[in-house]
Scaffold this active site. Sequence first.
Site, PDB file in Angstrom:
ATOM      1  N   TYR A 182      21.439  94.446 -31.493  1.00 33.80           N
ATOM      2  CA  TYR A 182      22.005  95.371 -30.502  1.00 33.80           C
ATOM      3  C   TYR A 182      21.102  95.493 -29.272  1.00 33.80           C
ATOM      4  O   TYR A 182      21.521  96.000 -28.237  1.00 33.80           O
ATOM      5  CB  TYR A 182      22.230  96.767 -31.107  1.00 33.80           C
ATOM      6  CG  TYR A 182      23.315  96.824 -32.172  1.00 33.80           C
ATOM      7  CD1 TYR A 182      24.058  95.694 -32.501  1.00 33.80           C
ATOM      8  CD2 TYR A 182      23.591  98.005 -32.845  1.00 33.80           C
ATOM      9  CE1 TYR A 182      25.039  95.745 -33.480  1.00 33.80           C
ATOM     10  CE2 TYR A 182      24.580  98.059 -33.820  1.00 33.80           C
ATOM     11  CZ  TYR A 182      25.298  96.915 -34.137  1.00 33.80           C
ATOM     12  OH  TYR A 182      26.268  96.977 -35.103  1.00 33.80           O
ATOM     13  N   LYS A 190      19.910  89.083 -44.982  1.00 32.17           N
ATOM     14  CA  LYS A 190      20.707  87.855 -45.119  1.00 32.17           C
ATOM     15  C   LYS A 190      19.701  86.703 -45.087  1.00 32.17           C
ATOM     16  O   LYS A 190      19.761  85.800 -44.236  1.00 32.17           O
ATOM     17  CB  LYS A 190      21.729  87.800 -43.967  1.00 32.17           C
ATOM     18  CG  LYS A 190      22.731  86.679 -44.048  1.00 32.17           C
ATOM     19  CD  LYS A 190      23.771  86.879 -45.145  1.00 32.17           C
ATOM     20  CE  LYS A 190      24.699  85.669 -45.202  1.00 32.17           C
ATOM     21  NZ  LYS A 190      25.523  85.648 -46.424  1.00 32.17           N
ATOM     22  N   ASP A 201      26.161  90.558 -47.914  1.00 25.74           N
ATOM     23  CA  ASP A 201      27.549  90.373 -48.361  1.00 25.74           C
ATOM     24  C   ASP A 201      27.727  90.934 -49.773  1.00 25.74           C
ATOM     25  O   ASP A 201      28.719  91.604 -50.078  1.00 25.74           O
ATOM     26  CB  ASP A 201      27.976  88.896 -48.273  1.00 25.74           C
ATOM     27  CG  ASP A 201      26.856  87.918 -48.600  1.00 25.74           C
ATOM     28  OD1 ASP A 201      25.716  88.368 -48.822  1.00 25.74           O
ATOM     29  OD2 ASP A 201      27.111  86.699 -48.645  1.00 25.74           O
ATOM     30  N   ASP A 236      24.540  99.749 -39.571  1.00 27.98           N
ATOM     31  CA  ASP A 236      25.688 100.318 -38.876  1.00 27.98           C
ATOM     32  C   ASP A 236      26.935 100.145 -39.744  1.00 27.98           C
ATOM     33  O   ASP A 236      27.693 101.081 -40.007  1.00 27.98           O
ATOM     34  CB  ASP A 236      25.842  99.563 -37.542  1.00 27.98           C
ATOM     35  CG  ASP A 236      26.865 100.188 -36.619  1.00 27.98           C
ATOM     36  OD1 ASP A 236      27.394 101.259 -36.958  1.00 27.98           O
ATOM     37  OD2 ASP A 236      27.142  99.598 -35.559  1.00 27.98           O
ATOM     38  N   ASP A 266      28.792 103.085 -42.524  1.00 24.31           N
ATOM     39  CA  ASP A 266      30.180 103.530 -42.381  1.00 24.31           C
ATOM     40  C   ASP A 266      30.959 103.293 -43.674  1.00 24.31           C
ATOM     41  O   ASP A 266      31.766 104.128 -44.091  1.00 24.31           O
ATOM     42  CB  ASP A 266      30.868 102.791 -41.222  1.00 24.31           C
ATOM     43  CG  ASP A 266      30.760 103.578 -39.928  1.00 24.31           C
ATOM     44  OD1 ASP A 266      29.831 104.406 -39.827  1.00 24.31           O
ATOM     45  OD2 ASP A 266      31.583 103.365 -39.026  1.00 24.31           O
TER      46      ASP A 266
END
Length: 358
Positions: free
Chosen positions: A144, A193, A225, A249, A253
């Site tokens: 980001y 990852k 994942d 992020d 959620d």
Amino acid sequence: MIKKYDIALLRGDGIGPEIVDSAVRVLEAVGEKYNLAFTFTPYLIGGSAIDAVGEPLPKETVEGCLNADSVLLGAVGGPKWDSLPGHLRPEKALLGIRSAMELFTNLRPAKLYPALKGECPLRADIVENGFDIMIVRELTGGIYFGERGYREGKYGQEAFDTESYSEMEIERIARVAFETARKRRKKLTSIDKANVLETSRLWRKIVHEIAKEYPDVEVNDMLVDNAAMQLVRNPSQFDVIVTSNMFGDILSDEASQITGSIGMLPSASLGNTSRGLYEPIHGSAPDIAGQNKANPIATILSASMMLLYAFNEKEASDAIVSAVDKALNEGLRTADLARGDTVALTTSQMTDEIIKRL
Ligand code: NAD
């Protein structure tokens, strides 16, 4: 001896003032029991700051937050300000205050209260034992904030974003995560990852190095994942999760959704000082603003996180959590949670009931 703490209040817009005032009442009540004296100083933020002084994050607000012992925020934004240009949008104030306070950690608990199992979208047998997860998300690094742009590629214009993490950035978030795990069930899952990304391989290496300083905390790695799957397959396996900005992020959620109730979830954003900024994860709910209908629990629990993380007042913090538990277990509900014949309490009635149970 009475301990004194200065708290900057950013009430903001919509339901912000109602829910912040509820949290203030709970803090005052718990303060009386545990010998804590709070001074609350309000500052303007968001749409209400735009209306009053023409900008969403006035200089006095930033200074006030930097000088306070901690900051409690309601929420900002609403349709009234939606058509303003980007730099004047209320939400701009959120990024501005987080960056001015150098808040690089976001702590987001996702807890399923046994009394609210019916709100959870997962199958009853999966959430039989409830779950209580703390997500530690890196907040100021990663993709980001990396280099981005457009360039001419082989097949025309292409866009790119880059992820980079320094050893320092990983180390400081890892330490927050280990410290957080120490205050809880001492289990940390680091999510990355590493089978594909170089940044994840560095992430994993640094987390393992820091782990040596925390032999009392059990740590394991999980690919992102798989983590997305495990959160809906068996959420009770997690205690503390630490992960990068983008993975955090998305996963936070997902985790908040499986609790089924947006009005219940608090958060803390932390930097190098103990100060921090505490706020509910929901927005300003303009559809119910000013009606004394909002669920104040997310903000009340944010105040409880402040007591623990900013002031190290564990007993007072726990007292708030258990008062909320009791109120819910006794069937008390605000409108967002009330089903069937249950009479919905107003914001102020729910606050009174929680205070009675402190
Ligand atoms: P929202 O979270 O404000 O509301 C979504 C839905 O949940 C609404 O129906 C609302 O009534 C309900 N809700 C939210 N909090 C509740 C509570 N405590 N009790 C009962 N019901 C509650 O999200 P939105 O509608 O997408 O956004 C509204 C405004 O809030 C927008 O201007 C948005 O930009 C802003 N926003 C601010 C923040 C923040 O300040 N941190 C975060 C998200 C959205």
